[in-house]
Scaffold this active site. Structure first.
Site, PDB file in Angstrom:
ATOM      1  N   ARG A   1      20.676   0.788 -14.358  1.00 34.50           N
ATOM      2  CA  ARG A   1      20.799   1.338 -12.997  1.00 34.50           C
ATOM      3  C   ARG A   1      22.287   1.330 -12.660  1.00 34.50           C
ATOM      4  O   ARG A   1      22.884   0.258 -12.504  1.00 34.50           O
ATOM      5  CB  ARG A   1      20.005   0.487 -11.999  1.00 34.50           C
ATOM      6  CG  ARG A   1      20.343   0.800 -10.567  1.00 34.50           C
ATOM      7  CD  ARG A   1      19.366   0.219  -9.583  1.00 34.50           C
ATOM      8  NE  ARG A   1      18.104   0.925  -9.634  1.00 34.50           N
ATOM      9  CZ  ARG A   1      17.142   0.805  -8.711  1.00 34.50           C
ATOM     10  NH1 ARG A   1      17.323   0.013  -7.678  1.00 34.50           N
ATOM     11  NH2 ARG A   1      16.022   1.483  -8.815  1.00 34.50           N
TER      12      ARG A   1
ATOM     13  N   HIS B   1      16.534   9.717 -10.595  1.00 35.42           N
ATOM     14  CA  HIS B   1      15.684   8.517 -10.681  1.00 35.42           C
ATOM     15  C   HIS B   1      14.388   8.922 -11.421  1.00 35.42           C
ATOM     16  O   HIS B   1      13.313   8.993 -10.832  1.00 35.42           O
ATOM     17  CB  HIS B   1      15.382   8.007  -9.274  1.00 35.42           C
ATOM     18  CG  HIS B   1      14.853   6.607  -9.217  1.00 35.42           C
ATOM     19  ND1 HIS B   1      14.654   5.826 -10.341  1.00 35.42           N
ATOM     20  CD2 HIS B   1      14.485   5.826  -8.159  1.00 35.42           C
ATOM     21  CE1 HIS B   1      14.189   4.640  -9.965  1.00 35.42           C
ATOM     22  NE2 HIS B   1      14.073   4.614  -8.659  1.00 35.42           N
TER      23      HIS B   1
ATOM     24  N   GLN C   1      11.028   6.807 -11.401  1.00 37.95           N
ATOM     25  CA  GLN C   1      10.327   6.902 -10.117  1.00 37.95           C
ATOM     26  C   GLN C   1       9.480   8.176 -10.080  1.00 37.95           C
ATOM     27  O   GLN C   1       8.297   8.151  -9.722  1.00 37.95           O
ATOM     28  CB  GLN C   1      11.355   6.917  -8.975  1.00 37.95           C
ATOM     29  CG  GLN C   1      10.736   7.026  -7.602  1.00 37.95           C
ATOM     30  CD  GLN C   1      10.010   5.745  -7.205  1.00 37.95           C
ATOM     31  OE1 GLN C   1      10.583   4.674  -7.273  1.00 37.95           O
ATOM     32  NE2 GLN C   1       8.756   5.859  -6.792  1.00 37.95           N
TER      33      GLN C   1
ATOM     34  N   ASP D   1      12.539   9.520   1.646  1.00 37.34           N
ATOM     35  CA  ASP D   1      13.338   8.418   1.091  1.00 37.34           C
ATOM     36  C   ASP D   1      14.365   8.025   2.157  1.00 37.34           C
ATOM     37  O   ASP D   1      14.515   8.714   3.174  1.00 37.34           O
ATOM     38  CB  ASP D   1      14.010   8.888  -0.220  1.00 37.34           C
ATOM     39  CG  ASP D   1      14.760   7.775  -0.944  1.00 37.34           C
ATOM     40  OD1 ASP D   1      14.535   6.588  -0.628  1.00 37.34           O
ATOM     41  OD2 ASP D   1      15.602   8.087  -1.817  1.00 37.34           O
TER      42      ASP D   1
ATOM     43  N   CYS E   1       9.461   6.080  -2.117  1.00 40.10           N
ATOM     44  CA  CYS E   1       9.767   5.281  -3.311  1.00 40.10           C
ATOM     45  C   CYS E   1      10.007   3.813  -2.958  1.00 40.10           C
ATOM     46  O   CYS E   1       9.900   2.964  -3.826  1.00 40.10           O
ATOM     47  CB  CYS E   1      10.968   5.864  -4.025  1.00 40.10           C
ATOM     48  SG  CYS E   1      12.436   5.943  -2.987  1.00 40.10           S
TER      49      CYS E   1
ATOM     50  N   ARG F   1       4.584   1.953 -10.795  1.00 37.76           N
ATOM     51  CA  ARG F   1       5.839   1.870 -11.555  1.00 37.76           C
ATOM     52  C   ARG F   1       5.612   1.019 -12.806  1.00 37.76           C
ATOM     53  O   ARG F   1       6.146   1.307 -13.880  1.00 37.76           O
ATOM     54  CB  ARG F   1       6.959   1.239 -10.699  1.00 37.76           C
ATOM     55  CG  ARG F   1       7.388   2.049  -9.487  1.00 37.76           C
ATOM     56  CD  ARG F   1       8.159   3.291  -9.864  1.00 37.76           C
ATOM     57  NE  ARG F   1       9.328   3.026 -10.693  1.00 37.76           N
ATOM     58  CZ  ARG F   1      10.513   2.635 -10.226  1.00 37.76           C
ATOM     59  NH1 ARG F   1      10.708   2.491  -8.930  1.00 37.76           N
ATOM     60  NH2 ARG F   1      11.534   2.418 -11.063  1.00 37.76           N
TER      61      ARG F   1
HETATM   62  N1   CP Z   1      11.927   2.558  -5.819  1.00 34.72           N
HETATM   63  C1   CP Z   1      12.785   1.753  -6.457  1.00 34.72           C
HETATM   64  O1   CP Z   1      13.401   2.118  -7.454  1.00 34.72           O
HETATM   65  O2   CP Z   1      12.902   0.515  -5.903  1.00 34.72           O
HETATM   66  P1   CP Z   1      13.962  -0.592  -6.261  1.00 34.72           P
HETATM   67  O3   CP Z   1      15.295  -0.130  -5.748  1.00 34.72           O
HETATM   68  O4   CP Z   1      13.484  -1.828  -5.548  1.00 34.72           O
HETATM   69  O5   CP Z   1      13.995  -0.767  -7.750  1.00 34.72           O
HETATM   70  N1  NVA Z   2      17.780   7.025  -2.876  1.00 32.04           N
HETATM   71  C1  NVA Z   2      17.629   5.592  -2.937  1.00 32.04           C
HETATM   72  C2  NVA Z   2      16.515   5.218  -3.836  1.00 32.04           C
HETATM   73  C3  NVA Z   2      16.247   3.743  -3.953  1.00 32.04           C
HETATM   74  C4  NVA Z   2      15.145   3.423  -4.907  1.00 32.04           C
HETATM   75  C5  NVA Z   2      18.934   4.971  -3.399  1.00 32.04           C
HETATM   76  O1  NVA Z   2      19.551   5.503  -4.322  1.00 32.04           O
HETATM   77  O2  NVA Z   2      19.343   3.964  -2.824  1.00 32.04           O
END
Ligand code: CP
Ligand code: NVA
Length: 307
Positions: A105, A132, A135, A227, A267, A295
Site C-alpha cells: 500500500r 485499489h 477492493q 467513499d 469501502c 475482502r
Molecule cells: N477499504 C480498505 O481498504 O480499508 P483499509 O484502509 O482499512 O485497509
Molecule cells: N480513497 C480512500 C480509500 C481508503 C480505503 C483512500 O485512499 O484513503
C-alpha cells in the site's frame, strides 16, 4: 519460467481470470464457514509493505495467509530501510529472496510499478493514490452475492473520482455492469481510466457515464457506492473538499432515487455526516460489513491464483 503474475490493476487479469477469482472466493468462503481446511499455501510467506494506515486490507491479508496455512509479515514503511532511503528496487530484490509474494500500500502509483518490475515474486496492489484493485474485485464478489449476477445492473458512484472509483470503473466494465459516476466539477475520475473503462464497457454492451448530478447518477441504480471525501494523503485539502462536496452526500433522499432493493456500499473507513448519513450506512440497504468481510475471501482467492 512462467511469467510472474502481478496484480497492480484489475486490467492485469483476463476476464476469465477475474471470474476464476470470484468463483474461487465463493468456494473458499463456503469452506471457511463450514470449517473445512483449505491450506493450499502451507509454508508460503507474504510480505506486506504499508506506507499508509489500514484496518481491512492489513487484517484480511494477514488472516487470509493464516487460514491458507501460510504466514504474513507486516512491514511498515518506516520500519523498513525504505524509510531511510533504501531504494524500491533493492528492497524488491531483497524481499524476493525471502517471501513468496508481496502486497504493498503506497502513495505514488509509479512506485508500485517499480516494485513489481524489480520483484522476483508476485506483487499485489493493496492501494495506491490511483487504484485499489483488491477492493474492487471484492466488491464485485459482494455485488454478485447480493444480486445473483451482474447483467443489466447499474452501479452509481457518488463522490470523489479517486482510487476506489477508478478500480470500480475498470472492474464493473470487465463484467458488463453499467456505471454512472457523479462528482463535483474538478473531482472527476482520471480521463485515461475513464477511456479504458468505456472501451471495455462497449465490448460488453454496457455503459459508463461521468456526470455531475448525483440524482441523475442514482436514478434506478441497483448499487449506490461512495467513499471518503478526503483520501489518505489529502488531509490538508479537507476544509476545501468539505465545501466542494456539498450536495454529494448519500442520504435517504438520494437513496430513494434508486431501485427499491438498492444496496449501499462503502469501502470503509466512513465518515458519517460527511459522504454518507448514519441513517443510510447503518440502515437496511447497507451491506458495508458483508463487503468488509468479503475482502478476506476474495483476497484468499487472489493469493491462491498468484502465489
Ligand atoms: N477499504 C480498505 O481498504 O480499508 P483499509 O484502509 O482499512 O485497509
Ligand atoms: N480513497 C480512500 C480509500 C481508503 C480505503 C483512500 O485512499 O484513503
Amino acid at each position: 519460467m512462467a511469467k510472474i503474475k502481478h496484480l497492480i490493476s484489475v486490467q492485469d487479469l483476463t476476464d476469465e481470470e477475474l471470474k476464476e477469482i470470484l468463483d474461487q472466493a465463493g468456494e473458499l468462503k463456503e469452506k471457511q464457514k463450514s470449517g473445512e481446511p483449505h491450506e493450499s499455501l502451507r509454508g508460503k510467506t507474504l510480505g506486506m509493505i504499508f506506507a499508509k494506515p489500514s484496518t481491512r486490507t492489513r487484517v484480511s491479508f494477514e488472516t487470509a495467509m493464516t487460514q491458507l496455512g501460510g504466514h504474513a509479515i507486516y512491514l511498515g514503511w518506516d520500519t523498513l530501510q525504505l524509510g531511510r532511503g533504501e531504494t524500491i528496487s533493492d528492497t524488491a530484490q531483497t524481499l524476493s529472496r525471502y517471501v513468496d509474494a508481496v502486497t504493498a500500500r503506497l502513495f505514488e502509483h509509479e512506485k508500485i510499478k517499480e516494485l513489481a518490475e524489480n520483484s522476483g515474486v508476485p506483487v499485489i496492489n493493496g492501494l495506491t493514490d490511483l487504484l485499489h484493485p483488491c477492493q474492487a474485485i471484492s466488491d464485485l464478489f459482494t455485488i454478485r452475492e447480493q444480486k445473483d449476477g451482474f447483467e443489466g445492473l447499474k452501479l452509481a458512484y457518488i463522490g470523489d473520482g479517486n482510487n476506489v472509483c477508478h478500480s470500480l470503473l475498470l472492474s464493473c466494465a470487465k463484467v458488463g455492469m453499467n456505471t454512472s459516476i457523479a462528482t463535483p466539477k474538478g473531482y472527476e475520475p482520471n480521463q485515461e481510466i475513464v477511456e479504458k473503462a468505456k472501451q471495455k464497457a462497449s465490448e460488453k454492451s454496457s455503459k459508463v457515464k461521468i456526470l455531475t448530478d448525483p440524482e441523475k447518477a442514482a436514478f434506478n441504480a441497483d448499487v449506490i457506492y461512495t467513499d471518503v471525501i478526503s483520501s489518505m494523503g489529502q488531509e490538508e485539502e479537507r476544509e476545501q473538499r468539505l465545501k466542494d462536496f456539498q450536495g454529494y452526500q448519500v442520504n435517504s433522499e438520494l437513496l430513494s432515487m434508486a431501485k427499491e432493493d438498492v444496496i449501499f456500499m462503502h469501502c470503509l473507513p466512513a465518515h458519517r455526516g460527511e459522504e454518507v448519513t448514519a441513517e443510510v450506512i447503518d440502515g437496511p440497504n447497507s451491506v458495508v460489513f458483508d463487503q468488509a468481510e468479503n475482502r478476506l475471501h476474495s483476497q484468499k482467492a487472489i493469493l491462491v491464483m498468484v502465489v
